[in-house]
Design a protein around this motif. Structure first.
Motif, PDB file in Angstrom:
ATOM      1  N   LYS A  73     -13.186  -6.260   2.280  1.00  0.00           N
ATOM      2  CA  LYS A  73     -12.770  -6.462   3.680  1.00  0.00           C
ATOM      3  C   LYS A  73     -11.254  -6.437   3.795  1.00  0.00           C
ATOM      4  CE  LYS A  73     -16.760  -9.051   5.381  1.00  0.00           C
ATOM      5  NZ  LYS A  73     -17.248 -10.335   5.886  1.00  0.00           N
ATOM      6  N   LYS A  74     -10.570  -7.110   2.856  1.00  0.00           N
ATOM      7  CA  LYS A  74      -9.106  -7.099   2.873  1.00  0.00           C
ATOM      8  C   LYS A  74      -8.588  -5.682   2.690  1.00  0.00           C
ATOM      9  CE  LYS A  74      -8.219 -11.764   1.152  1.00  0.00           C
ATOM     10  NZ  LYS A  74      -7.696 -12.568   0.030  1.00  0.00           N
ATOM     11  N   SER A  75      -9.168  -4.978   1.735  1.00  0.00           N
ATOM     12  CA  SER A  75      -8.752  -3.606   1.467  1.00  0.00           C
ATOM     13  C   SER A  75      -8.994  -2.726   2.689  1.00  0.00           C
ATOM     14  CB  SER A  75      -9.513  -3.055   0.260  1.00  0.00           C
ATOM     15  OG  SER A  75      -9.199  -1.718   0.038  1.00  0.00           O
ATOM     16  N   ALA A  76     -10.144  -2.891   3.314  1.00  0.00           N
ATOM     17  CA  ALA A  76     -10.461  -2.097   4.506  1.00  0.00           C
ATOM     18  C   ALA A  76      -9.494  -2.415   5.638  1.00  0.00           C
ATOM     19  CB  ALA A  76     -11.895  -2.341   4.943  1.00  0.00           C
ATOM     20  N   SER A  77      -9.188  -3.695   5.820  1.00  0.00           N
ATOM     21  CA  SER A  77      -8.248  -4.057   6.892  1.00  0.00           C
ATOM     22  C   SER A  77      -6.850  -3.522   6.588  1.00  0.00           C
ATOM     23  CB  SER A  77      -8.221  -5.570   7.098  1.00  0.00           C
ATOM     24  OG  SER A  77      -7.672  -6.220   5.975  1.00  0.00           O
ATOM     25  N   GLU A  78      -6.467  -3.541   5.307  1.00  0.00           N
ATOM     26  CA  GLU A  78      -5.169  -2.968   4.933  1.00  0.00           C
ATOM     27  C   GLU A  78      -5.144  -1.470   5.189  1.00  0.00           C
ATOM     28  OE1 GLU A  78      -4.478  -4.041   0.865  1.00  0.00           O
ATOM     29  OE2 GLU A  78      -4.112  -6.157   1.344  1.00  0.00           O
ATOM     30  N   LEU A  79      -6.248  -0.799   4.851  1.00  0.00           N
ATOM     31  CA  LEU A  79      -6.316   0.642   5.094  1.00  0.00           C
ATOM     32  C   LEU A  79      -6.253   0.942   6.592  1.00  0.00           C
ATOM     33  CD1 LEU A  79      -8.989   1.815   2.502  1.00  0.00           C
ATOM     34  CD2 LEU A  79      -6.542   2.293   2.487  1.00  0.00           C
ATOM     35  N   VAL A  80      -6.939   0.141   7.390  1.00  0.00           N
ATOM     36  CA  VAL A  80      -6.898   0.341   8.845  1.00  0.00           C
ATOM     37  C   VAL A  80      -5.487   0.106   9.363  1.00  0.00           C
ATOM     38  CG1 VAL A  80      -7.686  -0.632  11.038  1.00  0.00           C
ATOM     39  CG2 VAL A  80      -9.332  -0.144   9.238  1.00  0.00           C
ATOM     40  N   GLU A  81      -4.846  -0.936   8.850  1.00  0.00           N
ATOM     41  CA  GLU A  81      -3.483  -1.236   9.273  1.00  0.00           C
ATOM     42  C   GLU A  81      -2.528  -0.108   8.874  1.00  0.00           C
ATOM     43  OE1 GLU A  81      -0.075  -4.584   8.301  1.00  0.00           O
ATOM     44  OE2 GLU A  81      -2.184  -5.156   8.206  1.00  0.00           O
ATOM     45  N   GLN A  82      -2.683   0.390   7.644  1.00  0.00           N
ATOM     46  CA  GLN A  82      -1.851   1.509   7.203  1.00  0.00           C
ATOM     47  C   GLN A  82      -2.112   2.739   8.059  1.00  0.00           C
ATOM     48  OE1 GLN A  82      -2.696   2.064   3.049  1.00  0.00           O
ATOM     49  NE2 GLN A  82      -1.431   0.339   2.391  1.00  0.00           N
ATOM     50  N   GLY A  83      -3.384   2.974   8.388  1.00  0.00           N
ATOM     51  CA  GLY A  83      -3.730   4.103   9.242  1.00  0.00           C
ATOM     52  C   GLY A  83      -3.103   3.968  10.617  1.00  0.00           C
ATOM     53  N   ASN A  84      -3.125   2.761  11.170  1.00  0.00           N
ATOM     54  CA  ASN A  84      -2.509   2.541  12.480  1.00  0.00           C
ATOM     55  C   ASN A  84      -1.004   2.752  12.416  1.00  0.00           C
ATOM     56  OD1 ASN A  84      -4.911   1.971  13.775  1.00  0.00           O
ATOM     57  ND2 ASN A  84      -4.769  -0.224  13.428  1.00  0.00           N
ATOM     58  N   LYS A  85      -0.386   2.255  11.334  1.00  0.00           N
ATOM     59  CA  LYS A  85       1.062   2.459  11.174  1.00  0.00           C
ATOM     60  C   LYS A  85       1.373   3.945  11.045  1.00  0.00           C
ATOM     61  CE  LYS A  85       2.276  -1.957   9.039  1.00  0.00           C
ATOM     62  NZ  LYS A  85       2.745  -2.625   7.810  1.00  0.00           N
ATOM     63  N   ARG A  86       0.573   4.637  10.253  1.00  0.00           N
ATOM     64  CA  ARG A  86       0.796   6.070  10.050  1.00  0.00           C
ATOM     65  C   ARG A  86       0.601   6.830  11.358  1.00  0.00           C
ATOM     66  NH1 ARG A  86       3.558   9.959   8.305  1.00  0.00           N
ATOM     67  NH2 ARG A  86       2.414  11.790   7.671  1.00  0.00           N
ATOM     68  N   ARG A  87      -0.433   6.434  12.125  1.00  0.00           N
ATOM     69  CA  ARG A  87      -0.689   7.076  13.418  1.00  0.00           C
ATOM     70  C   ARG A  87       0.497   6.851  14.352  1.00  0.00           C
ATOM     71  NH1 ARG A  87      -3.144   4.845  18.258  1.00  0.00           N
ATOM     72  NH2 ARG A  87      -3.199   2.969  17.015  1.00  0.00           N
ATOM     73  N   ALA A  88       1.009   5.596  14.391  1.00  0.00           N
ATOM     74  CA  ALA A  88       2.154   5.289  15.241  1.00  0.00           C
ATOM     75  C   ALA A  88       3.370   6.099  14.805  1.00  0.00           C
ATOM     76  CB  ALA A  88       2.450   3.797  15.203  1.00  0.00           C
ATOM     77  N   GLN A  89       3.558   6.214  13.485  1.00  0.00           N
ATOM     78  CA  GLN A  89       4.695   6.991  12.966  1.00  0.00           C
ATOM     79  C   GLN A  89       4.559   8.463  13.348  1.00  0.00           C
ATOM     80  OE1 GLN A  89       7.419   5.809  11.440  1.00  0.00           O
ATOM     81  NE2 GLN A  89       8.263   7.855  11.413  1.00  0.00           N
ATOM     82  N   ILE A  90       3.348   9.000  13.217  1.00  0.00           N
ATOM     83  CA  ILE A  90       3.126  10.409  13.564  1.00  0.00           C
ATOM     84  C   ILE A  90       3.383  10.633  15.047  1.00  0.00           C
ATOM     85  CG2 ILE A  90       1.325  12.165  13.809  1.00  0.00           C
ATOM     86  CD1 ILE A  90       0.171  11.162  11.142  1.00  0.00           C
ATOM     87  N   ILE A  91       2.889   9.698  15.878  1.00  0.00           N
ATOM     88  CA  ILE A  91       3.118   9.820  17.324  1.00  0.00           C
ATOM     89  C   ILE A  91       4.607   9.742  17.635  1.00  0.00           C
ATOM     90  CG2 ILE A  91       2.783   8.621  19.528  1.00  0.00           C
ATOM     91  CD1 ILE A  91      -0.045   7.931  18.555  1.00  0.00           C
ATOM     92  N   GLU A  92       5.284   8.797  16.990  1.00  0.00           N
ATOM     93  CA  GLU A  92       6.723   8.647  17.210  1.00  0.00           C
ATOM     94  C   GLU A  92       7.471   9.905  16.770  1.00  0.00           C
ATOM     95  OE1 GLU A  92      10.131   5.922  15.212  1.00  0.00           O
ATOM     96  OE2 GLU A  92       8.354   4.857  15.956  1.00  0.00           O
TER      97      GLU A  92
END
Length: 156
Positions: free
Chosen positions: A69-88
């Motif tokens: 669960k921790k790993s999955a939440s970290e992956l989701v968080e990294q994905g959200n950060k990456r998505r925000a970075q790509i959008i930016e």
């Protein structure tokens, strides 16, 4: 005495029977009973060990699930950060591209203005030359010259 001899014979037979039973029947029976007791004791020990292993497995399973669960939440968080970075990055690239296109359009517009000005200057100089020729060919009357210049200005 008959009663005593019969009893004595039965007692001897009984002792021989008990001796034969103890010699040939009793050891295998006790061995089977002891084996069965050992099997039951081993089964109980295995059951206790299995229960302990089950508890350990449950604890490990809970830990693994928590880690997942921790790993999955970290992956989701990294994905959200990456998505925000790509959008930016895409927005920044879009702003740069927009600025480049606007600058290019302004440069083209300025170039077109300069070309039109050059054409107008060329036409104006042709007209001035034509007017001067007409003025020279006509008599040098100032009123006529003014009328001709005014007419040329209105034609432009």
């Amino acid at each position: 005495m008959n009663l005593n001899a019969t009893m004595l014979g039965q007692a001897i037979s009984f002792v021989i029977f008990v001796w034969l039973c103890m010699k040939y029947v009793w050891p295998p029976l006790t061995a089977l009973i002891e084996q069965r007791q050992r099997d039951i004791a081993d089964g109980l020990i295995h059951t206790e060990n299995a229960a302990k292993e089950l508890d350990i497995a449950k604890a490990n399973g809970a830990k693994v699930l928590e880690d997942a669960k921790k790993s999955a939440s970290e992956l989701v968080e990294q994905g959200n950060k990456r998505r925000a970075q790509i959008i930016e990055d895409a927005q920044a690239e879009g702003v740069k591209e927009k600025a480049r296109l606007v600058a290019q359009g302004q440069a083209e517009l300025e170039s077109e203005r300069n070309r039109i000005r050059q054409e107008l200057r060329a036409e104006m100089s042709d007209m001035v030359i034509a007017t001067a020729e007409k003025l020279i060919n006509r008599n040098l009357d100032t009123d006529a010259n003014r009328d001709l210049v005014n007419k040329l200005i209105t034609d432009m």
